[in-house]
Scaffold this active site. Structure first.
Site, PDB file in Angstrom:
ATOM      1  N   PHE A 119      12.750  27.291  52.472  1.00 30.47           N
ATOM      2  CA  PHE A 119      11.562  28.107  52.743  1.00 30.47           C
ATOM      3  C   PHE A 119      10.409  27.566  51.919  1.00 30.47           C
ATOM      4  O   PHE A 119      10.628  26.931  50.885  1.00 30.47           O
ATOM      5  CB  PHE A 119      11.838  29.569  52.368  1.00 30.47           C
ATOM      6  N   GLN A 240      -2.543  37.640  51.717  1.00 31.29           N
ATOM      7  CA  GLN A 240      -1.932  36.424  52.247  1.00 31.29           C
ATOM      8  C   GLN A 240      -2.141  36.295  53.755  1.00 31.29           C
ATOM      9  O   GLN A 240      -1.850  37.224  54.502  1.00 31.29           O
ATOM     10  CB  GLN A 240      -0.441  36.440  51.959  1.00 31.29           C
ATOM     11  N   HIS A 242      -0.697  34.389  56.761  1.00 28.17           N
ATOM     12  CA  HIS A 242       0.485  33.604  57.118  1.00 28.17           C
ATOM     13  C   HIS A 242       0.055  32.495  58.062  1.00 28.17           C
ATOM     14  O   HIS A 242      -0.696  32.749  59.002  1.00 28.17           O
ATOM     15  CB  HIS A 242       1.534  34.502  57.769  1.00 28.17           C
ATOM     16  N   LEU A 252       4.298  37.532  64.254  1.00 28.52           N
ATOM     17  CA  LEU A 252       4.691  36.476  63.318  1.00 28.52           C
ATOM     18  C   LEU A 252       5.754  35.519  63.859  1.00 28.52           C
ATOM     19  O   LEU A 252       6.686  35.931  64.531  1.00 28.52           O
ATOM     20  CB  LEU A 252       5.238  37.116  62.039  1.00 28.52           C
ATOM     21  N   GLU A 255       8.316  31.364  58.726  1.00 27.99           N
ATOM     22  CA  GLU A 255       8.305  30.075  58.061  1.00 27.99           C
ATOM     23  C   GLU A 255       9.681  29.423  58.153  1.00 27.99           C
ATOM     24  O   GLU A 255       9.823  28.212  58.007  1.00 27.99           O
ATOM     25  CB  GLU A 255       7.997  30.369  56.584  1.00 27.99           C
ATOM     26  N   ARG A 286       2.183  29.142  51.303  1.00 31.47           N
ATOM     27  CA  ARG A 286       1.461  29.636  52.477  1.00 31.47           C
ATOM     28  C   ARG A 286      -0.050  29.485  52.382  1.00 31.47           C
ATOM     29  O   ARG A 286      -0.714  29.164  53.358  1.00 31.47           O
ATOM     30  CB  ARG A 286       1.776  31.108  52.685  1.00 31.47           C
ATOM     31  N   HIS A 353      -1.267  38.947  56.641  1.00 31.76           N
ATOM     32  CA  HIS A 353       0.175  39.163  56.614  1.00 31.76           C
ATOM     33  C   HIS A 353       0.655  40.040  55.465  1.00 31.76           C
ATOM     34  O   HIS A 353       1.422  40.976  55.663  1.00 31.76           O
ATOM     35  CB  HIS A 353       0.850  37.800  56.532  1.00 31.76           C
ATOM     36  N   ARG A 398       2.086  35.090  47.383  1.00 33.45           N
ATOM     37  CA  ARG A 398       3.516  35.366  47.404  1.00 33.45           C
ATOM     38  C   ARG A 398       4.273  34.239  48.083  1.00 33.45           C
ATOM     39  O   ARG A 398       3.842  33.726  49.108  1.00 33.45           O
ATOM     40  CB  ARG A 398       3.787  36.660  48.174  1.00 33.45           C
TER      41      ARG A 398
HETATM   42  C1  LIG Z   1       6.382  40.150  60.450  1.00 32.36           C
HETATM   43  C2  LIG Z   1       6.763  40.100  59.008  1.00 32.36           C
HETATM   44  C3  LIG Z   1       7.790  39.263  58.578  1.00 32.36           C
HETATM   45  C4  LIG Z   1       8.157  39.215  57.244  1.00 32.36           C
HETATM   46  N1  LIG Z   1       9.195  38.390  56.847  1.00 32.36           N
HETATM   47  C5  LIG Z   1       9.587  38.398  55.545  1.00 32.36           C
HETATM   48  C6  LIG Z   1      10.701  37.614  55.114  1.00 32.36           C
HETATM   49  O1  LIG Z   1      11.330  36.914  55.900  1.00 32.36           O
HETATM   50  N2  LIG Z   1      11.053  37.656  53.817  1.00 32.36           N
HETATM   51  C7  LIG Z   1      10.384  38.433  52.914  1.00 32.36           C
HETATM   52  O2  LIG Z   1      10.768  38.454  51.752  1.00 32.36           O
HETATM   53  N3  LIG Z   1       9.339  39.189  53.298  1.00 32.36           N
HETATM   54  C8  LIG Z   1       8.923  39.193  54.589  1.00 32.36           C
HETATM   55  N4  LIG Z   1       7.854  39.970  54.968  1.00 32.36           N
HETATM   56  C9  LIG Z   1       7.275  40.897  54.014  1.00 32.36           C
HETATM   57  C10 LIG Z   1       8.150  42.105  53.856  1.00 32.36           C
HETATM   58  O3  LIG Z   1       8.851  42.346  55.048  1.00 32.36           O
HETATM   59  C11 LIG Z   1       7.365  43.360  53.527  1.00 32.36           C
HETATM   60  O4  LIG Z   1       6.514  43.107  52.466  1.00 32.36           O
HETATM   61  C12 LIG Z   1       8.311  44.462  53.119  1.00 32.36           C
HETATM   62  O5  LIG Z   1       9.273  44.674  54.126  1.00 32.36           O
HETATM   63  C13 LIG Z   1       7.623  45.774  52.806  1.00 32.36           C
HETATM   64  O6  LIG Z   1       8.626  46.735  52.517  1.00 32.36           O
HETATM   65  P1  LIG Z   1       8.262  48.127  51.877  1.00 32.36           P
HETATM   66  O7  LIG Z   1       9.539  48.792  51.555  1.00 32.36           O
HETATM   67  O8  LIG Z   1       7.298  47.939  50.787  1.00 32.36           O
HETATM   68  O9  LIG Z   1       7.477  48.896  53.037  1.00 32.36           O
HETATM   69  P2  LIG Z   1       7.746  49.139  54.598  1.00 32.36           P
HETATM   70  O10 LIG Z   1       9.017  48.577  55.090  1.00 32.36           O
HETATM   71  O11 LIG Z   1       6.504  48.753  55.287  1.00 32.36           O
HETATM   72  O12 LIG Z   1       7.920  50.691  54.658  1.00 32.36           O
HETATM   73  C14 LIG Z   1       6.890  51.586  54.379  1.00 32.36           C
HETATM   74  C15 LIG Z   1       7.434  52.978  54.531  1.00 32.36           C
HETATM   75  O13 LIG Z   1       6.473  53.909  54.068  1.00 32.36           O
HETATM   76  C16 LIG Z   1       6.347  54.935  54.996  1.00 32.36           C
HETATM   77  N5  LIG Z   1       5.018  55.504  54.841  1.00 32.36           N
HETATM   78  C17 LIG Z   1       3.833  54.852  54.760  1.00 32.36           C
HETATM   79  N6  LIG Z   1       2.842  55.724  54.600  1.00 32.36           N
HETATM   80  C18 LIG Z   1       3.396  56.951  54.564  1.00 32.36           C
HETATM   81  C19 LIG Z   1       2.890  58.266  54.421  1.00 32.36           C
HETATM   82  N7  LIG Z   1       1.594  58.516  54.297  1.00 32.36           N
HETATM   83  N8  LIG Z   1       3.755  59.304  54.451  1.00 32.36           N
HETATM   84  C20 LIG Z   1       5.091  59.102  54.608  1.00 32.36           C
HETATM   85  N9  LIG Z   1       5.616  57.871  54.729  1.00 32.36           N
HETATM   86  C21 LIG Z   1       4.780  56.809  54.709  1.00 32.36           C
HETATM   87  C22 LIG Z   1       6.618  54.307  56.334  1.00 32.36           C
HETATM   88  O14 LIG Z   1       7.004  55.277  57.274  1.00 32.36           O
HETATM   89  C23 LIG Z   1       7.755  53.372  55.964  1.00 32.36           C
HETATM   90  O15 LIG Z   1       8.974  54.092  55.955  1.00 32.36           O
HETATM   91  C24 LIG Z   1       7.472  40.010  56.306  1.00 32.36           C
HETATM   92  C25 LIG Z   1       6.446  40.843  56.731  1.00 32.36           C
HETATM   93  C26 LIG Z   1       6.075  40.882  58.064  1.00 32.36           C
HETATM   94  C27 LIG Z   1       4.927  41.755  58.477  1.00 32.36           C
END
Ligand SMILES: Cc1cc2nc3c(=O)[nH]c(=O)nc-3n(C[C@H](O)[C@H](O)[C@H](O)COP(=O)(O)OP(=O)(O)OC[C@H]3O[C@@H](n4cnc5c(N)ncnc54)[C@H](O)[C@@H]3O)c2cc1C
Ligand code: SF4
Ligand code: SF4
Ligand code: FES
Lengths: 587, 231
Positions: A119, A240, A242, A252, A255, A286, A353, A398
């Site tokens: 990666f 970031q 992407h 997306l 990578e 990135r 991203h 990142r």
């Molecule tokens: C398309 C894509 C591909 C990616 N691929 C990778 C990868 O391969 N490897 C890697 O390390 N990272 C990757 N990332 C980054 C990574 O996936 C994210 O940064 C990470 O999943 C975020 O997780 P989180 O737990 O912070 O939030 P999220 O999974 O976004 O969850 C947020 C939660 O908060 C809740 N929420 C938000 N606001 C409120 C509110 N007001 N009230 C109640 N609930 C709320 C939502 O309902 C949800 O449950 C990728 C990101 C994207 C967009």
């Protein structure tokens, strides 16, 4: 409006990877936990993560956490806090093994161990050659991870409040956090959730830009709530882009495609990354790849009739590898780009991203803010993890696969810290009398507002300003104008109107409330970007093309009240090893 | 383009009705979800769930011209007009295109959807061969959208008793995992005239799954395991 109240040990806002990892540990420890999510847990945006999760297991090529740490520090353009980075990289193998024990369906190697792929920015021997560090379940790693964590929470009987939207944070006059107010989307009911610990895990805010890889629900709610409650936001200028969002759709392309051997070409069919990063080429960091693409496009070597994108070539990998290792990408490519990647290249552009900044925390997940004695005082009762937090392990940029890792390491650590803190603090503080005042006023305004612009209109204006003024390359005049324009949009957002006044599953109301949060994030991003006069990681200034460690080796803190900026030092000292000294960043 | 959309708000409507919308839009390579959101810009009272807009979160399952699918990955140009949109069949409607999925998730939870392995975990990963892991392909990818279960006549008649294709697909996902130790309990849990055996292989589920998964095959494999266990 009458509002009910319920009391818990802990309220977790967010059921993505980070919120569910923390909730699992706390449920298992017997705490009374409420986990709120705007959507059913497995619909959180972690589900979309594709490529993998970084850990120096060394299953394919030799690896160790020191190298991972070096790559992360370098990737962060030296803005990452080295204590937190050491903590994360050391814990990585353990949290990945744990996830495997939970049932995660990782791909396997012939010897039965977890499959790992190369990666961007992950190297062997302090930056020498690409290493296979990304642990993957095909190109659906996030899906597999999120479902596995949900399943374990079902087993642990975690109490989910599904389709509940947190509206605002409750802070008392000492500045301590005592829970949140929230609205049940199905009924419109508002409730106070009173708790001794409040953990935000609300994810990213990619929806401040028009072209984004993020889901519609990624509206930075946690940041908006924190900002309204007087908590500063850290390093918001670092967003970031992407390199490979599908041209037009924004969806997306991981990578991991380049990890498996895909590469980028310009209109002349040239593999241009060789010129920008002779060593790592398409697997450079990135920010480096996105800038190279933007430069190719700007200098007239872009593809298509408008010359506004480049091509990602992977047909040489063969249909077999594509179907087996990249099945999700094949699906996305067929559906959103209308090309079979085994036949033709995929048109791609740099796409918003990931938010490196967020709610400032230490590496135990405790929120820290300047308060009485210093810049990093713990805000009692308040914790944040995942993309909404700024620990800061990602600094100015990142590395791929370090986010899923961040979710697990700091989700688990914040849970440990909360369990410890609650043992010391058995009695909840009483709620202040005005606990629900702010959210009720916001709701009342939406109920009574008769005229004004629609939420969609103002949202579009915000996304347009951010896209045009705060993109991959940033220009002084555009930033100055951007600050002015985003301020105007913020005023407009206070006067939006929704025609739907119903209480039942009113998504127009939800979107209006989300816009308040998006605007906070957009303002913080624009102001912080306009102020930082250097280029570092994801923040590239046309007028200050170089990194300036003398003046700018520091974290930004944006305060919503007064639209004010402050700064705090970077933690250059790791926990047990020597600091990685500042160096120019070449790949 | 012409749309007919199911509308119902229990607060204001005595009964559901179909509302016509006319949208000037060039279908191009847009998805159905893009069009619905443009309609919502004109009429913000139209309610639906949505999130990822790329077919991985399972939020926007609905009945599209009589067939269950995800709006975000349904090509607009391929739909016959007027495009008729209804909530998923067989579940209570909360409002407009939003259904109450409680029963669906209850059935999912009833199959104990988590890995059970009571051995003390090793220091590193549990090993699994490439072929053993391949058994999970076509199973773990389910996004719990509900398209299959709400297209299944057996589920319509017995939503409280028949697990339904989505739940059974996940039941098999754990039965097929070489790391899982609860095979006997899992089969016991389904040994009942309704939970598993109400499936009459009508295959509606396979037809509609937007992730091209095959619940019928998984169900057949569970039935197979049941039979083998008796002999
Ligand atoms: C398309 C894509 C591909 C990616 N691929 C990778 C990868 O391969 N490897 C890697 O390390 N990272 C990757 N990332 C980054 C990574 O996936 C994210 O940064 C990470 O999943 C975020 O997780 P989180 O737990 O912070 O939030 P999220 O999974 O976004 O969850 C947020 C939660 O908060 C809740 N929420 C938000 N606001 C409120 C509110 N007001 N009230 C109640 N609930 C709320 C939502 O309902 C949800 O449950 C990728 C990101 C994207 C967009
Ligand atoms: S095959 Fe079985 S589960 Fe699938 S639709 Fe038919 S009866 Fe339902
Ligand atoms: S099996 Fe397919 S249709 Fe059924 S819930 Fe899973 S993804 Fe949806
Ligand atoms: S919006 Fe996520 S599946 Fe369609």
């Amino acid at each position: 409006m009458t509002i009910s109240k319920r009391t818990f040990d802990v309220v977790v806002v967010g059921a993505g990877g980070s919120g569910m990892r923390a909730a699992l540990a706390m449920s298992e420890a017997g705490l009374k936990v409420a986990v709120l999510s705007k959507v059913f847990p497995t619909r959180s945006h972690t589900v979309a993560a594709q490529g993998g999760i970084a850990a120096s297991l060394g299953n394919v090529t030799e690896d160790n956490w020191h190298w991972h740490m070096y790559d992360t520090v370098k990737g962060s353009d030296y803005l990452g806090d080295q204590d937190a980075i050491e903590f994360m990289c050391r814990a990585a193998p353990e949290v990945v093994y744990e996830l495997e024990h939970f049932g995660m369906p990782f791909d396997r190697l012939d010897n039965g161990k977890i499959y790992q792929r190369p990666f961007g920015g992950h190297m062997q021997d302090y930056g020498k050659n690409p290493v296979q560090r990304a642990c993957a379940a095909a190109d659906r790693t996030g899906h597999a991870l999120l479902h596995t964590l949900y399943q374990q929470n079902v087993k642990a009987n975690t109490n989910f409040f599904v389709e509940w939207m947190a509206l605002d944070l409750i802070r008392d006059e000492d500045g301590d956090v005592l829970g949140v107010t929230a609205m049940e989307i199905e009924t419109g009911e508002v409730m106070i959730l009173h708790a001794r610990a409040t953990l935000f895990a609300t994810g990213g805010a990619g929806r401040i830009f028009s072209a984004s890889t993020n889901a519609y629900i990624n509206t930075g709610d946690g940041l908006g709530m924190a900002a309204r409650a007087g908590i500063p936001l850290e390093d918001m200028e670092f967003f970031q882009f992407h390199p490979t969002g599908v041209y037009g759709a924004g969806v997306l392309i991981t990578e991991g495609v380049r990890g498996e051997g895909g590469y980028l070409v310009n209109r002349d069919g040239e593999r241009f990354m060789q010129r920008y990063a002779p060593n790592a080429k398409d697997l450079a960091s990135r920010d480096v790849v996105s800038r190279a693409m933007a430069t190719e496009i700007k200098e007239g070597r872009g593809c298509g009739p408008r010359g506004d994108h480049v091509l990602l070539k992977l047909d040489h990998l063969g249909d077999d590898v594509i179907r087996h290792r990249l099945p999700g990408i094949r699906e996305i490519s067929l559906k959103f780009a209308h090309v079979d990647p085994a036949q033709a290249p995929i048109p791609v552009v740099p796409t918003a991203h990931y938010m490196m900044g967020g709610i400032p925390t230490n590496y135990h997940g405790q929120v820290v803010a300047p308060y009485k004695t210093g810049p990093e005082e713990v805000v009692q009762g308040f914790y944040a993890v995942g993309e909404c937090a700024c620990v800061s392990v990602h600094g100015a940029n990142r590395l791929g696969c370090n986010s899923l890792l961040d979710l697990l390491v700091f989700g688990r650590e914040a849970a440990r810290q909360i369990i410890e803190d609650l043992a010391r603090n058995p009695h909840p503080k009483p709620l202040p009398p005005d606990a629900a005042e702010r959210p009720l006023a916001r709701l009342a305004r939406l109920d009574t507002q008769k005229e004004g612009e629609s939420v969609a209109e103002v949202g579009d204006a915000m996304r347009h300003v951010m896209q045009a003024h705060c993109g991959v390359f940033r220009f002084p005049d555009l930033l100055a104008e951007g600050v002015k324009q985003i301020g105007e949009v913020a005023v407009r957002a206070r006067n939006t109107v929704i025609k739907d006044k119903s209480r039942i599953f009113n998504t127009a109301r939800v979107e209006a409330l989300e816009l308040d949060n998006l605007i906070e994030v957009a303002q913080a991003t624009m102001h912080s970007a306009a102020a930082r006069e250097e280029s570092r990681g994801g923040h590239a200034r046309d007028d200050f093309p170089l990194r300036d460690d003398v003046k700018w080796l520091k974290h930004s803190l944006y305060f919503s009240a007064g639209e004010r900026l402050d700064y705090k030092p970077v933690r250059l000292k790791p926990l047990t090893v020597e600091s990685f000294p500042l160096k120019a960043r070449v790949y | 383009m012409k749309f007919r959309i199911y509308r119902y708000n229990p607060e204001t409507d005595d009964a559901p009705y179909m509302q016509d919308y006319d949208l000037s839009i060039d279908a191009g390579d847009k998805m159905l979800l893009d069009a619905i959101l443009l309609i919502k810009e004109q009429d913000d009272s139209l309610s639906l769930r949505k999130s990822c807009r790329e077919g991985v979160c399972g939020s926007d399952a609905m009945n599209i011209n009589g067939r269950n699918g995800l709006a975000c990955i349904t090509q607009l140009s391929e739909l016959k007009q007027p495009i008729e949109l209804r909530p998923l069949p067989g579940l209570p409607v909360i409002r407009d295109l939003v259904v109450d999925m409680t029963q669906f998730f209850k059935q999912y939870h009833s199959i104990k959807p988590y890995l059970v392995n009571n051995d003390p975990p090793p220091e590193t990963e549990r090993l699994q061969s490439v072929t053993a892991r391949a058994e999970l392909d076509g199973l773990y990818e389910c996004i719990l959208c509900g398209c299959c279960t709400t297209a299944c006549p057996s589920f319509w008649w017995n939503p409280d008793k028949f697990v339904g294709p989505a739940g059974l697909l996940q039941a098999y996902r754990f039965l097929a995992d070489t790391r899982d130790q609860a095979t006997a309990e899992r089969l016991d849990n389904l040994e009942d005239p309704y939970r598993l055996f109400r499936c009459h292989s009508i295959m509606n589920c396979v037809d509609v799954c937007p992730k091209e998964l095959n619940p019928t095959r998984a169900i057949a494999k569970i039935k197979d395991m049941m039979v083998k266990r008796i002999v």
